[in-house]
Design a protein around this motif. Structure first.
Motif, PDB file in Angstrom:
ATOM      1  N   PRO A  75     -55.211 -56.850  85.702  1.00 31.27           N
ATOM      2  CA  PRO A  75     -56.442 -56.053  85.631  1.00 31.27           C
ATOM      3  C   PRO A  75     -56.817 -55.561  87.032  1.00 31.27           C
ATOM      4  O   PRO A  75     -56.234 -55.985  88.028  1.00 31.27           O
ATOM      5  CB  PRO A  75     -57.473 -57.038  85.083  1.00 31.27           C
ATOM      6  N   ILE A  76     -57.798 -54.693  87.081  1.00 27.15           N
ATOM      7  CA  ILE A  76     -58.247 -54.128  88.346  1.00 27.15           C
ATOM      8  C   ILE A  76     -59.769 -54.281  88.411  1.00 27.15           C
ATOM      9  O   ILE A  76     -60.440 -54.182  87.384  1.00 27.15           O
ATOM     10  CB  ILE A  76     -57.779 -52.659  88.466  1.00 27.15           C
ATOM     11  N   THR A  77     -60.291 -54.565  89.587  1.00 26.57           N
ATOM     12  CA  THR A  77     -61.737 -54.758  89.730  1.00 26.57           C
ATOM     13  C   THR A  77     -62.413 -53.442  90.108  1.00 26.57           C
ATOM     14  O   THR A  77     -61.762 -52.502  90.582  1.00 26.57           O
ATOM     15  CB  THR A  77     -62.054 -55.801  90.822  1.00 26.57           C
ATOM     16  N   SER A  78     -63.707 -53.393  89.925  1.00 30.76           N
ATOM     17  CA  SER A  78     -64.474 -52.200  90.304  1.00 30.76           C
ATOM     18  C   SER A  78     -64.354 -51.930  91.802  1.00 30.76           C
ATOM     19  O   SER A  78     -64.291 -50.775  92.228  1.00 30.76           O
ATOM     20  CB  SER A  78     -65.946 -52.368  89.915  1.00 30.76           C
ATOM     21  N   TYR A  79     -64.317 -52.988  92.589  1.00 33.94           N
ATOM     22  CA  TYR A  79     -64.121 -52.819  94.033  1.00 33.94           C
ATOM     23  C   TYR A  79     -62.796 -52.106  94.311  1.00 33.94           C
ATOM     24  O   TYR A  79     -62.728 -51.178  95.114  1.00 33.94           O
ATOM     25  CB  TYR A  79     -64.166 -54.182  94.745  1.00 33.94           C
ATOM     26  N   GLN A  80     -61.735 -52.524  93.640  1.00 29.52           N
ATOM     27  CA  GLN A  80     -60.433 -51.892  93.838  1.00 29.52           C
ATOM     28  C   GLN A  80     -60.467 -50.419  93.422  1.00 29.52           C
ATOM     29  O   GLN A  80     -59.887 -49.569  94.099  1.00 29.52           O
ATOM     30  CB  GLN A  80     -59.349 -52.632  93.048  1.00 29.52           C
ATOM     31  N   VAL A  81     -61.145 -50.126  92.328  1.00 29.45           N
ATOM     32  CA  VAL A  81     -61.266 -48.742  91.870  1.00 29.45           C
ATOM     33  C   VAL A  81     -61.992 -47.914  92.932  1.00 29.45           C
ATOM     34  O   VAL A  81     -61.593 -46.787  93.248  1.00 29.45           O
ATOM     35  CB  VAL A  81     -61.993 -48.655  90.508  1.00 29.45           C
ATOM     36  N   TRP A  82     -63.034 -48.483  93.510  1.00 31.88           N
ATOM     37  CA  TRP A  82     -63.801 -47.800  94.547  1.00 31.88           C
ATOM     38  C   TRP A  82     -62.913 -47.493  95.758  1.00 31.88           C
ATOM     39  O   TRP A  82     -62.935 -46.381  96.278  1.00 31.88           O
ATOM     40  CB  TRP A  82     -64.992 -48.678  94.938  1.00 31.88           C
ATOM     41  N   VAL A  83     -62.117 -48.470  96.182  1.00 32.43           N
ATOM     42  CA  VAL A  83     -61.213 -48.266  97.322  1.00 32.43           C
ATOM     43  C   VAL A  83     -60.213 -47.159  96.999  1.00 32.43           C
ATOM     44  O   VAL A  83     -59.998 -46.245  97.805  1.00 32.43           O
ATOM     45  CB  VAL A  83     -60.475 -49.575  97.701  1.00 32.43           C
ATOM     46  N   ILE A  84     -59.620 -47.226  95.830  1.00 32.91           N
ATOM     47  CA  ILE A  84     -58.635 -46.217  95.426  1.00 32.91           C
ATOM     48  C   ILE A  84     -59.275 -44.829  95.391  1.00 32.91           C
ATOM     49  O   ILE A  84     -58.677 -43.848  95.844  1.00 32.91           O
ATOM     50  CB  ILE A  84     -58.005 -46.597  94.067  1.00 32.91           C
ATOM     51  N   ALA A  85     -60.494 -44.747  94.888  1.00 34.19           N
ATOM     52  CA  ALA A  85     -61.193 -43.461  94.827  1.00 34.19           C
ATOM     53  C   ALA A  85     -61.470 -42.911  96.220  1.00 34.19           C
ATOM     54  O   ALA A  85     -61.307 -41.711  96.468  1.00 34.19           O
ATOM     55  CB  ALA A  85     -62.490 -43.610  94.043  1.00 34.19           C
ATOM     56  N   LYS A  86     -61.904 -43.780  97.129  1.00 40.31           N
ATOM     57  CA  LYS A  86     -62.165 -43.339  98.503  1.00 40.31           C
ATOM     58  C   LYS A  86     -60.872 -42.818  99.148  1.00 40.31           C
ATOM     59  O   LYS A  86     -60.897 -41.827  99.869  1.00 40.31           O
ATOM     60  CB  LYS A  86     -62.746 -44.482  99.337  1.00 40.31           C
ATOM     61  N   ILE A  87     -59.769 -43.462  98.861  1.00 40.61           N
ATOM     62  CA  ILE A  87     -58.472 -43.007  99.371  1.00 40.61           C
ATOM     63  C   ILE A  87     -58.107 -41.677  98.714  1.00 40.61           C
ATOM     64  O   ILE A  87     -57.611 -40.759  99.372  1.00 40.61           O
ATOM     65  CB  ILE A  87     -57.402 -44.097  99.146  1.00 40.61           C
TER      66      ILE A  87
END
Length: 139
Positions: A75-87
């Motif tokens: 699974p992926i966390t919301s924090y990880q999604v946020w990092v990926i989005a910023k990238i």
């Protein structure tokens, strides 16, 4: 990438248990849907995200969780999604014809402090209080 990804991420529907949905892991398919990107793009951006120590630590935890519980995918966390989005935003800011990945990696490497969980929480608070109509004045 979806321009309203922050709204999609930070305003997730309350869970049945009452737990903040931002602390619950999600599937990579849901993460890709929130960001409005294909799973392959998510994976490409996630490889760059692994340069960030805090992201990498959570990635390892999610992979261990998947292995321990025989899950098909981590699974992926919301924090990880946020990092990926910023990238992803960085990728979008760079014009065509340039090696985007190398440039984004260099930017992320030089600015790791901008991708911490504390920064995620600060942006979440700012976004949610802004969407609730609250204003904060800096004096």
């Amino acid at each position: 990438m979806e321009s309203g990804w922050r709204k999609q991420l930070f305003n997730q529907k309350q869970s049945q248990s009452g737990v903040n949905p931002l602390v619950l892991p999600m599937s990579k398919a849901k993460a890709a849907k929130i960001l409005g990107i294909c799973p392959r793009t998510l994976e490409r951006w996630a490889k760059v995200a692994s340069l960030i120590p805090e992201y990498r630590l959570i990635l390892l935890r999610m992979q261990a969780l998947a292995q321990e519980n025989n899950l098909r995918a981590a699974p992926i966390t919301s924090y990880q999604v946020w990092v990926i989005a910023k990238i992803g935003e960085l990728f979008g800011d760079i014009t065509q014809g340039i090696d985007k990945k190398a440039l984004v990696e260099a930017i992320v490497e030089a600015n790791k402090v901008e991708y911490t969980r504390a920064q995620f929480e600060q942006e979440q608070l700012g976004f949610t209080s802004h969407s609730l109509g609250e204003t904060h004045h800096v004096g």
